[in-house]
Design a protein around this motif. Sequence first.
Motif, PDB file in Angstrom:
ATOM      1  N   SER A   1      -1.776  -1.274  -3.749  1.00 33.73           N
ATOM      2  CA  SER A   1      -3.011  -0.579  -3.397  1.00 33.73           C
ATOM      3  C   SER A   1      -2.746   0.903  -3.176  1.00 33.73           C
ATOM      4  N   VAL A   2      -3.349   1.701  -4.029  1.00 34.62           N
ATOM      5  CA  VAL A   2      -3.273   3.145  -3.892  1.00 34.62           C
ATOM      6  C   VAL A   2      -4.246   3.532  -2.793  1.00 34.62           C
ATOM      7  N   MET A   3      -3.692   4.015  -1.694  1.00 33.07           N
ATOM      8  CA  MET A   3      -4.527   4.351  -0.541  1.00 33.07           C
ATOM      9  C   MET A   3      -4.918   5.825  -0.587  1.00 33.07           C
ATOM     10  N   VAL A   4      -6.085   6.106  -0.048  1.00 33.11           N
ATOM     11  CA  VAL A   4      -6.587   7.470   0.029  1.00 33.11           C
ATOM     12  C   VAL A   4      -6.669   7.837   1.506  1.00 33.11           C
ATOM     13  N   ASN A   5      -5.912   8.849   1.887  1.00 35.80           N
ATOM     14  CA  ASN A   5      -5.867   9.332   3.262  1.00 35.80           C
ATOM     15  C   ASN A   5      -6.483  10.725   3.275  1.00 35.80           C
ATOM     16  N   ILE A   6      -7.569  10.902   3.994  1.00 32.74           N
ATOM     17  CA  ILE A   6      -8.272  12.189   3.986  1.00 32.74           C
ATOM     18  C   ILE A   6      -7.428  13.317   4.579  1.00 32.74           C
ATOM     19  N   ASN A   7      -6.369  12.969   5.288  1.00 33.87           N
ATOM     20  CA  ASN A   7      -5.505  13.985   5.893  1.00 33.87           C
ATOM     21  C   ASN A   7      -4.376  14.436   4.968  1.00 33.87           C
ATOM     22  N   LYS A   8      -4.262  13.833   3.792  1.00 33.89           N
ATOM     23  CA  LYS A   8      -3.198  14.195   2.856  1.00 33.89           C
ATOM     24  C   LYS A   8      -3.768  14.992   1.695  1.00 33.89           C
ATOM     25  N   LYS A   9      -2.930  15.884   1.179  1.00 36.77           N
ATOM     26  CA  LYS A   9      -3.283  16.623  -0.024  1.00 36.77           C
ATOM     27  C   LYS A   9      -2.514  15.997  -1.185  1.00 36.77           C
ATOM     28  N   TYR A  10      -3.235  15.566  -2.199  1.00 36.58           N
ATOM     29  CA  TYR A  10      -2.626  14.869  -3.325  1.00 36.58           C
ATOM     30  C   TYR A  10      -2.559  15.762  -4.555  1.00 36.58           C
ATOM     31  N   ARG A  11      -1.538  15.560  -5.349  1.00 33.73           N
ATOM     32  CA  ARG A  11      -1.439  16.228  -6.641  1.00 33.73           C
ATOM     33  C   ARG A  11      -2.297  15.490  -7.667  1.00 33.73           C
ATOM     34  N   PHE A  12      -2.320  14.169  -7.564  1.00 35.60           N
ATOM     35  CA  PHE A  12      -3.067  13.340  -8.498  1.00 35.60           C
ATOM     36  C   PHE A  12      -4.241  12.670  -7.789  1.00 35.60           C
TER      37      PHE A  12
ATOM     38  N   PRO B   1       0.815  -1.208   0.000  1.00 36.47           N
ATOM     39  CA  PRO B   1       0.000   0.000   0.000  1.00 36.47           C
ATOM     40  C   PRO B   1       0.851   1.262   0.000  1.00 36.47           C
ATOM     41  N   GLY B   2       0.269   2.337  -0.500  1.00 35.32           N
ATOM     42  CA  GLY B   2       0.965   3.614  -0.459  1.00 35.32           C
ATOM     43  C   GLY B   2       0.158   4.691  -1.154  1.00 35.32           C
ATOM     44  N   SER B   3       0.685   5.900  -1.085  1.00 36.16           N
ATOM     45  CA  SER B   3       0.044   7.028  -1.763  1.00 36.16           C
ATOM     46  C   SER B   3       0.439   7.075  -3.232  1.00 36.16           C
ATOM     47  N   PHE B   4       1.714   6.836  -3.521  1.00 35.18           N
ATOM     48  CA  PHE B   4       2.233   6.813  -4.884  1.00 35.18           C
ATOM     49  C   PHE B   4       1.869   8.101  -5.638  1.00 35.18           C
ATOM     50  N   ASP B   5       2.174   9.234  -5.020  1.00 42.01           N
ATOM     51  CA  ASP B   5       1.785  10.538  -5.575  1.00 42.01           C
ATOM     52  C   ASP B   5       3.005  11.398  -5.857  1.00 42.01           C
TER      53      ASP B   5
ATOM     54  N   SER C   1      -7.946   1.865  -2.560  1.00 40.95           N
ATOM     55  CA  SER C   1      -8.781   1.649  -1.392  1.00 40.95           C
ATOM     56  C   SER C   1      -8.702   2.879  -0.502  1.00 40.95           C
ATOM     57  N   ASP C   2      -9.777   3.100   0.237  1.00 42.20           N
ATOM     58  CA  ASP C   2      -9.737   4.155   1.247  1.00 42.20           C
ATOM     59  C   ASP C   2     -10.077   3.534   2.591  1.00 42.20           C
ATOM     60  N   GLY C   3      -9.975   4.304   3.618  1.00 38.50           N
ATOM     61  CA  GLY C   3     -10.237   3.778   4.951  1.00 38.50           C
ATOM     62  C   GLY C   3      -9.013   3.108   5.540  1.00 38.50           C
ATOM     63  N   LEU C   4      -9.250   2.285   6.544  1.00 36.49           N
ATOM     64  CA  LEU C   4      -8.153   1.609   7.238  1.00 36.49           C
ATOM     65  C   LEU C   4      -7.569   0.477   6.400  1.00 36.49           C
ATOM     66  N   LEU C   5      -6.265   0.397   6.386  1.00 36.06           N
ATOM     67  CA  LEU C   5      -5.588  -0.678   5.679  1.00 36.06           C
ATOM     68  C   LEU C   5      -6.032  -2.036   6.203  1.00 36.06           C
ATOM     69  N   VAL C   6      -6.199  -2.171   7.505  1.00 38.93           N
ATOM     70  CA  VAL C   6      -6.588  -3.482   8.055  1.00 38.93           C
ATOM     71  C   VAL C   6      -7.969  -3.903   7.580  1.00 38.93           C
ATOM     72  N   ASP C   7      -8.878  -2.945   7.396  1.00 35.36           N
ATOM     73  CA  ASP C   7     -10.205  -3.292   6.866  1.00 35.36           C
ATOM     74  C   ASP C   7     -10.082  -3.815   5.441  1.00 35.36           C
ATOM     75  N   TYR C   8      -9.235  -3.164   4.651  1.00 35.88           N
ATOM     76  CA  TYR C   8      -8.966  -3.621   3.290  1.00 35.88           C
ATOM     77  C   TYR C   8      -8.358  -5.023   3.324  1.00 35.88           C
ATOM     78  N   CYS C   9      -7.400  -5.250   4.204  1.00 33.13           N
ATOM     79  CA  CYS C   9      -6.755  -6.561   4.317  1.00 33.13           C
ATOM     80  C   CYS C   9      -7.761  -7.641   4.706  1.00 33.13           C
ATOM     81  N   ARG C  10      -8.625  -7.341   5.643  1.00 29.33           N
ATOM     82  CA  ARG C  10      -9.665  -8.311   6.031  1.00 29.33           C
ATOM     83  C   ARG C  10     -10.571  -8.634   4.842  1.00 29.33           C
ATOM     84  N   ARG C  11     -11.051  -7.586   4.186  1.00 26.74           N
ATOM     85  CA  ARG C  11     -11.983  -7.741   3.063  1.00 26.74           C
ATOM     86  C   ARG C  11     -11.359  -8.563   1.933  1.00 26.74           C
TER      87      ARG C  11
END
Length: 157
Positions: free
Chosen positions: A34-45, A7-11, A69-79
Amino acid sequence: MTRVVYPGSFDPVTHGHLDIIRRIGALYDQVVVSVMVNINKKYRFTAEERVDMLREVTADLDNVRVESSDGLLVDYCRREKFTVVVRGLRTIRDFEGELQMAQMNYGLAGVETVFMMTSEQLNFSSTLVKEVMDLGGDVSHLIAPSVLNRMKAKTAP
């Protein structure tokens, strides 16, 4: 089959990220980036743009899949039934933050974290790549040509 998630931002995605992806791909049967979306980060892309860039630069890797994916990484991992997360480390400072996240992920969902050290010559963050480019520096040796073109389009006046 051993599946892992990277996982990562990759931005934006850098040659350092690609180095890690290729090395993980040599060790595991399937790698999901997995391109993660963190609501606390400002992305260029946008997440979609980051997914597209990653798909372009990993198209030659048969055992790599890219999604977001957005949200918690562990939720993504479980799913998605991932039990192993791979994280790249550049410095001791990276390790301090990553260790806490790894311990939290294990405590919340039993997800193991495998750390992979970056290659010395590719030890630059996406943030630094963006800063250097914004200040007129040459980053062509740090990102793929297709990513560079997208960066230029985003930074053009």
